[in-house]
Design an enzyme around this catalytic site. Structure first.
Site, mmCIF file in Angstrom:
data_model
loop_
_atom_site.group_PDB
_atom_site.id
_atom_site.type_symbol
_atom_site.label_atom_id
_atom_site.label_comp_id
_atom_site.label_asym_id
_atom_site.label_seq_id
_atom_site.Cartn_x
_atom_site.Cartn_y
_atom_site.Cartn_z
ATOM 1 C CG ASP A 199 -83.804 -64.569 24.794
ATOM 2 O OD1 ASP A 199 -84.312 -65.494 24.116
ATOM 3 O OD2 ASP A 199 -83.892 -63.373 24.459
ATOM 4 C CD GLU A 200 -87.612 -68.766 22.472
ATOM 5 O OE1 GLU A 200 -88.563 -69.516 22.677
ATOM 6 O OE2 GLU A 200 -87.203 -68.476 21.333
ATOM 7 C CE1 TYR A 256 -85.086 -74.336 20.929
ATOM 8 C CE2 TYR A 256 -86.013 -72.248 21.661
ATOM 9 C CZ TYR A 256 -84.943 -72.981 21.193
ATOM 10 O OH TYR A 256 -83.724 -72.371 21.013
HETATM 11 P P1 NAD Z 1 -81.018 -74.673 13.329
HETATM 12 O O1 NAD Z 1 -82.323 -75.359 13.512
HETATM 13 O O2 NAD Z 1 -80.833 -73.747 12.180
HETATM 14 O O3 NAD Z 1 -79.861 -75.764 13.219
HETATM 15 C C1 NAD Z 1 -79.769 -76.857 14.088
HETATM 16 C C2 NAD Z 1 -78.749 -77.823 13.521
HETATM 17 O O4 NAD Z 1 -78.626 -78.909 14.445
HETATM 18 C C3 NAD Z 1 -79.152 -78.424 12.177
HETATM 19 O O5 NAD Z 1 -78.070 -78.373 11.279
HETATM 20 C C4 NAD Z 1 -79.522 -79.850 12.525
HETATM 21 O O6 NAD Z 1 -79.288 -80.778 11.478
HETATM 22 C C5 NAD Z 1 -78.638 -80.115 13.712
HETATM 23 N N1 NAD Z 1 -79.180 -81.181 14.562
HETATM 24 C C6 NAD Z 1 -80.454 -81.296 15.031
HETATM 25 N N2 NAD Z 1 -80.587 -82.414 15.757
HETATM 26 C C7 NAD Z 1 -79.373 -82.998 15.767
HETATM 27 C C8 NAD Z 1 -78.864 -84.174 16.373
HETATM 28 N N3 NAD Z 1 -79.653 -84.985 17.091
HETATM 29 N N4 NAD Z 1 -77.571 -84.485 16.200
HETATM 30 C C9 NAD Z 1 -76.771 -83.693 15.455
HETATM 31 N N5 NAD Z 1 -77.191 -82.571 14.844
HETATM 32 C C10 NAD Z 1 -78.482 -82.229 15.005
HETATM 33 O O7 NAD Z 1 -80.737 -73.952 14.709
HETATM 34 P P2 NAD Z 1 -79.987 -72.559 14.974
HETATM 35 O O8 NAD Z 1 -80.950 -71.460 14.814
HETATM 36 O O9 NAD Z 1 -78.713 -72.538 14.228
HETATM 37 O O10 NAD Z 1 -79.699 -72.715 16.541
HETATM 38 C C11 NAD Z 1 -78.490 -73.289 17.001
HETATM 39 C C12 NAD Z 1 -78.516 -73.346 18.510
HETATM 40 O O11 NAD Z 1 -78.695 -72.027 19.038
HETATM 41 C C13 NAD Z 1 -79.661 -74.196 19.076
HETATM 42 O O12 NAD Z 1 -79.172 -74.880 20.192
HETATM 43 C C14 NAD Z 1 -80.696 -73.171 19.485
HETATM 44 O O13 NAD Z 1 -81.472 -73.652 20.567
HETATM 45 C C15 NAD Z 1 -79.816 -72.014 19.905
HETATM 46 N N6 NAD Z 1 -80.455 -70.704 19.775
HETATM 47 C C16 NAD Z 1 -80.926 -70.268 18.572
HETATM 48 C C17 NAD Z 1 -81.498 -69.006 18.476
HETATM 49 C C18 NAD Z 1 -81.992 -68.464 17.159
HETATM 50 O O14 NAD Z 1 -82.502 -67.347 17.135
HETATM 51 N N7 NAD Z 1 -81.831 -69.148 16.058
HETATM 52 C C19 NAD Z 1 -81.630 -68.205 19.612
HETATM 53 C C20 NAD Z 1 -81.166 -68.694 20.827
HETATM 54 C C21 NAD Z 1 -80.554 -69.935 20.893
#
Ligand code: NAD
Length: 358
Positions: free
Chosen positions: A139-140, A163
């Site tokens: 949502d950001e 980000y």
């Molecule tokens: P996280 O940082 O915990 O995990 C990200 C994962 O992606 C890691 O396991 C990392 O090793 C892997 N990764 C990073 N770069 C990579 C690459 N180049 N190739 C393959 N793998 C790669 O993130 P999260 O919190 O689990 O978020 C997951 C998704 O959800 C992201 O796209 C994030 O933008 C989105 N998101 C997260 C939140 C939140 O609150 N955590 C909210 C909204 C959206």
């Protein structure tokens, strides 16, 4: 049973949300899962211990920016769907060092789209009709709200951090690959997730771990920034529904219907910790301190989830009160999981204040 005979690529499956998604698919569906993850600092295969020997699970260490590597995996597994969760995900890191966010979130998504499209075009008409690419966003991308109002699926994009700008960019690429090349894509935009297995740099686990150590609890600014909080297991359930029944080309907002100020979140963590693991120095609320705000800190995010409710029948099941209690309890009961991260070199230090990015 759902997803029988279906193979799903989950990118970023060793991360916080990705591991919850994999646990959900293995427990509640018949899907075969290929976890594609580069294993950055944020990854943790210990979040998937129950999956390691599962007959419907396989792990592939692979960067999503590496086209030939992805092509090999598409040819080997011939998936029916892709859920893209791989990303650099921490706003503070994006302020100090945005390059990795551009590389993974934008170039990586582009590369994944290219290889998915190449694979999609090799499929039979029936397989093509059912193929889906689900991109998980935030949502950001919508920027900041004032005290009133909610983000809907039609809110214009106005990202403010490196980000969120990189995520917005990837969302646009996904849309363009649908409109231009007819790849069957869907996008979800969710609010702040919380729950077990979240890397300790994020607000809730950071505060729990500091609180357990009776260390200061640093709240940015005056703590009045508002976020909507979504329990990660509710999110995993929503993503499987969007993949199964979502309409191609649509976007869906996913939120927890739980707006909280950052200060209220930290105060609730203090009270829960006082109940579960009483400290020697009185209430942990005394540990709260206010520190210099994050540059460009969005004031408020809040999400209108009526579309996914109306069209797919999804609602969050967890209240914030109950989900937070479960989360605090989990970090108290699973200290080895996060101690290994601290022992591995993660410092808990304040970042995200650089005025000139690396
Ligand atoms: P996280 O940082 O915990 O995990 C990200 C994962 O992606 C890691 O396991 C990392 O090793 C892997 N990764 C990073 N770069 C990579 C690459 N180049 N190739 C393959 N793998 C790669 O993130 P999260 O919190 O689990 O978020 C997951 C998704 O959800 C992201 O796209 C994030 O933008 C989105 N998101 C997260 C939140 C939140 O609150 N955590 C909210 C909204 C959206």
């Amino acid at each position: 049973m759902r997803f029988t005979g279906i193979t799903i690529f989950v990118t970023g499956g060793a991360g916080f949300i990705g591991s919850a998604v994999i646990r959900h698919f293995l427990a509640d569906t018949e899907a075969h899962i290929v976890n594609i993850d580069k294993l950055t600092y944020a990854a943790n295969l210990a979040s998937l211990l129950g999956a390691t020997d599962h007959p419907r699970y396989v792990f592939e260490r692979q960067c999503i920016s590496d086209g030939p590597g992805l092509q090999r995996l598409f040819e080997q597994y011939r998936p029916d769907a892709v859920i893209n969760l791989a990303a650099e995900s921490h706003v503070d890191r994006s302020i100090d060092a945005p390059a990795g966010f551009i590389e993974t979130n934008i170039v990586g998504t582009f590369t994944l789209l290219q290889e998915t499209l190449r694979h999609y075009r090799t499929l039979s008409p029936t397989k093509r009709a059912n193929f889906r690419f689900l991109h998980v966003s935030t949502d950001e991308v919508f920027g900041s709200l004032g005290p009133e109002g909610l983000f809907s699926e039609t809110t214009p994009y106005a990202p403010n951090s490196p980000y969120s700008a990189s995520k917005a960019s990837s969302d646009h690429l996904v849309r363009a690959w649908r409109e231009t090349y007819e790849l069957p894509t869907l996008v979800t935009n969710c609010s702040n997730n919380y729950g077990p297995y979240q890397f300790p740099e994020k607000l809730i686990p950071h505060m729990i771990i500091c609180g357990l150590a009776n260390d200061p609890l640093p709240v940015y600014g005056n703590g009045s920034n508002v976020r909507d909080w979504l329990f990660v297991e509710d999110h995993a359930r929503a993503l499987s529904l969007v993949l199964e029944r979502g309409k191609v080309g649509e976007t869906y907002n996913i939120g927890g219907r739980s707006e909280q100020t950052n200060l209220a979140v930290v105060q609730q963590i203090c009270d829960l910790l006082d109940d579960i693991a009483a400290g020697s120095t009185g209430t942990r609320r005394n540990l709260i301190s206010f520190v210099k705000d994050r540059p460009g800190h969005d004031l408020r995010y809040a999400i209108d989830t009526s579309k996914i409710d109306r069209e797919l029948g999804w609602r969050p099941l967890e209240t914030f009160e109950c989900g937070l209690a479960k989360t605090v309890r989990w970090y108290c009961d699973n200290r080895t999981w996060w101690r290994d991260i601290l022992d591995g070199g993660y410092q808990r230090a304040r970042i995200g204040l650089k005025t000139t990015p690396e």
